[in-house]
Design an enzyme around this catalytic site. Structure first.
Site, PDB file in Angstrom:
ATOM      1  CD  GLU A  29       6.595 -27.796   5.357  1.00 57.97           C
ATOM      2  OE1 GLU A  29       6.358 -28.903   5.862  1.00 57.97           O
ATOM      3  OE2 GLU A  29       6.987 -27.653   4.186  1.00 57.97           O
ATOM      4  CD  GLU A  82      11.242 -26.763   3.229  1.00 57.68           C
ATOM      5  OE1 GLU A  82      10.648 -27.805   2.858  1.00 57.68           O
ATOM      6  OE2 GLU A  82      11.489 -26.505   4.415  1.00 57.68           O
TER       7      GLU A  82
HETATM    8  C1  FCB Z   1       9.018 -30.263   4.068  1.00 55.06           C
HETATM    9  C2  FCB Z   1       9.921 -30.032   5.247  1.00 55.06           C
HETATM   10  C3  FCB Z   1      11.367 -30.331   4.987  1.00 55.06           C
HETATM   11  C4  FCB Z   1      11.540 -31.562   4.121  1.00 55.06           C
HETATM   12  C5  FCB Z   1      10.667 -31.473   2.891  1.00 55.06           C
HETATM   13  C6  FCB Z   1      10.807 -32.628   1.941  1.00 55.06           C
HETATM   14  O1  FCB Z   1       7.729 -30.510   4.505  1.00 55.06           O
HETATM   15  O2  FCB Z   1       9.833 -28.692   5.680  1.00 55.06           O
HETATM   16  O3  FCB Z   1      12.019 -30.463   6.215  1.00 55.06           O
HETATM   17  O4  FCB Z   1      11.293 -32.689   4.856  1.00 55.06           O
HETATM   18  O5  FCB Z   1       9.327 -31.353   3.271  1.00 55.06           O
END
Ligand code: FCB
Length: 457
Positions: A173, A361
């Site tokens: 990110e 994620e």
């Molecule tokens: C993302 C992050 C991760 C976690 C999630 C909820 O933005 O990469 O570390 O905090 O959100």
């Protein structure tokens, strides 16, 4: 066929699909003063008064540094095929440069071996927001030299772990690393509304990504590497020309600013015009975009939600704001938009071509409570994950090459500036005892994986 929680399995996944979970070093490891680890910007930031909710830090967190074998056993119980974790740069290079700290390298080396013994593919991320403080003291990501330091660190990891690790991510990110840290001030190092710095940081992150890709090609030519941006489909909040423009700019700010340089070797024209007043182009040197667009093997997609954008003149984010649109929201206040995942995947294919994709994620925080029993029931999370898997399976049916899916997260953990109140885990963590208790979603996910692997989902 039904799984735990009475929820149906989601069909449509190939038998060799990569079923995974994701974590990050600072959020779970603890042991910040052990094994020769140096401080990172998150140690500094989380100890500054007023930066985090209830002043919480991750000095201990899930103490995964000491519990990693137990945690790897939990992953094996779920039947996972892939584990996405991050390497803490300051654990392996306490000053961000110079000689390796062998104790730190050993930690990750043992973790990699432990995963392989359990049949789990290690999928490390080189940077999940925890810059060594020593490099921050020299300007951090604002300083172009940090891109070289990152490439050296990456090359050292490819050298030391690359005999057993074939799948890599450079940055997690980068939008957050640049803009939430230098515009919103929510993330370390916590600077407010400094657009020239934020843009320079975003460019240096991308450049360092490209240099790391080149280092992998030189050192481990058969391994695979990509980057994991957070991607959000955007919509205008209201059906007005102003909100339509707002949504287009937000899309450029959050999505295209990172995807276009990596895939097309150019920043988006509309955003370059938008950023002209910040002197952005001075940061870009000849050859940078060629390095940034070094071909990658996969794109990691961190997907949480679609956003609805409108104008808010006092917002530091270009006078724009994302507004939740529908109830129920997750505990983070985020919309639940599984169709947004399908939309984003088809859009990547349309605009950037066929690339292997890992959902690096996806997950949700809900207010889980443990009553002392053997399982913490969390039907909302089962619903959230299964609906996103449905969207994913539809994208696969529509021809998107999705290789794997990682739930955020294995464990409840330190949710950055929001501290421990936000629980994202498949396992509940009782922090005082460090006991891990399965949630219903862990049992459901285990059943889903088994069914998919048997070809019966
Ligand atoms: C993302 C992050 C991760 C976690 C999630 C909820 O933005 O990469 O570390 O905090 O959100």
């Amino acid at each position: 066929m039904v799984a735990h929680g009475g929820k149906r399995f989601v069909p449509g996944f190939p038998k060799d699909f990569g079923w995974g979970v994701a974590t990050s070093a600072y959020q779970i490891e603890g042991a910040v003063d052990e094994g020769g680890r140096g401080p990172s910007i998150w140690d500094t930031f989380s100890h500054e008064p007023g930066r985090t909710q209830r002043g919480e830090n991750a000095d201990v967190s899930c103490d995964h540094y000491h519990h990693w074998q137990e945690d790897a056993d939990l992953m094996a119980d779920l039947g996972l095929s892939v584990y996405r974790f991050s390497i803490a740069w300051s654990r392996v290079m306490p000053n961000g440069k110079g000689p390796l700290n062998e104790q730190g390298v050993d930690f990750y080396s043992r973790l990699v071996d432990g995963l392989l013994e359990r049949g789990i593919t290690p999928f490390p991320t080189l940077y999940h927001w925890d810059l060594p403080q020593a490099l921050e003291d020299e300007g951090g990501w604002v300083n172009r030299d940090t891109t070289q330091r990152f490439a050296e660190y990456a090359a050292a990891m490819f050298d030391r772990l690359g005999d057993r690790v074939d799948l890599w991510v450079t940055h997690n990110e980068p939008w957050v690393t640049a803009f939430m840290a230098y515009v919103g001030s929510e993330k370390a190092p916590g600077i407010y509304n400094d657009w020239p710095l934020a843009l320079r940081v975003s460019h240096h992150l991308l450049l360092s990504h490209g240099l790391a890709v080149q280092a992998l090609r030189a050192g481990r030519p058969s391994a695979k590497i990509g980057i994991a941006p957070n991607l959000h489909p955007t919509r205008p909040l209201a059906d007005t020309p102003e909100d339509a423009k707002a949504a287009q700019i937000w899309d450029g700010f959050q999505n295209r600013w990172f995807l276009d340089p990596v895939f097309k070797g150019a920043y988006p024209e509309d955003m370059l015009a938008e950023y002209e007043r910040f002197g952005f182009e001075e940061s870009v040197e000849d050859g940078d975009l060629a390095a940034i667009s070094s071909p990658i093997d996969h794109l990691g997609v961190n997907f949480y939600h679609r956003v609805a954008v409108t104008q808010k003149p006092d917002s530091p984010y270009l006078g724009l704001v994302c507004v939740p649109t529908q109830l129920p929201l997750t505990e983070m206040g985020w919309d639940i938009t599984p169709d947004g995942l399908h939309e984003m995947l088809l859009r990547i294919k349309r605009d950037y071509g066929d690339i292997d994709i890992y959902i690096t994620e996806n997950g949700a925080a809900f207010p889980d409570e443990w009553d002392g029993g053997d399982v913490v029931e969390d039907p909302d999370r089962i619903d959230f994950i299964s609906r996103h898997l449905e969207a994913l399976s539809q994208a696969i049916a529509d021809g998107v090459s999705v290789k794997g899916y990682c739930v955020w997260s294995l464990l409840d953990n330190y949710e950055w500036e929001k501290g421990y109140a936000k629980r994202f885990g498949l396992y509940y963590v009782d922090y005082p005892t460090q006991r891990r208790i399965p949630k219903g979603s862990a049992l459901w996910y285990r059943d889903q994986i088994a069914a998919a692997r048997a070809g019966g989902s």
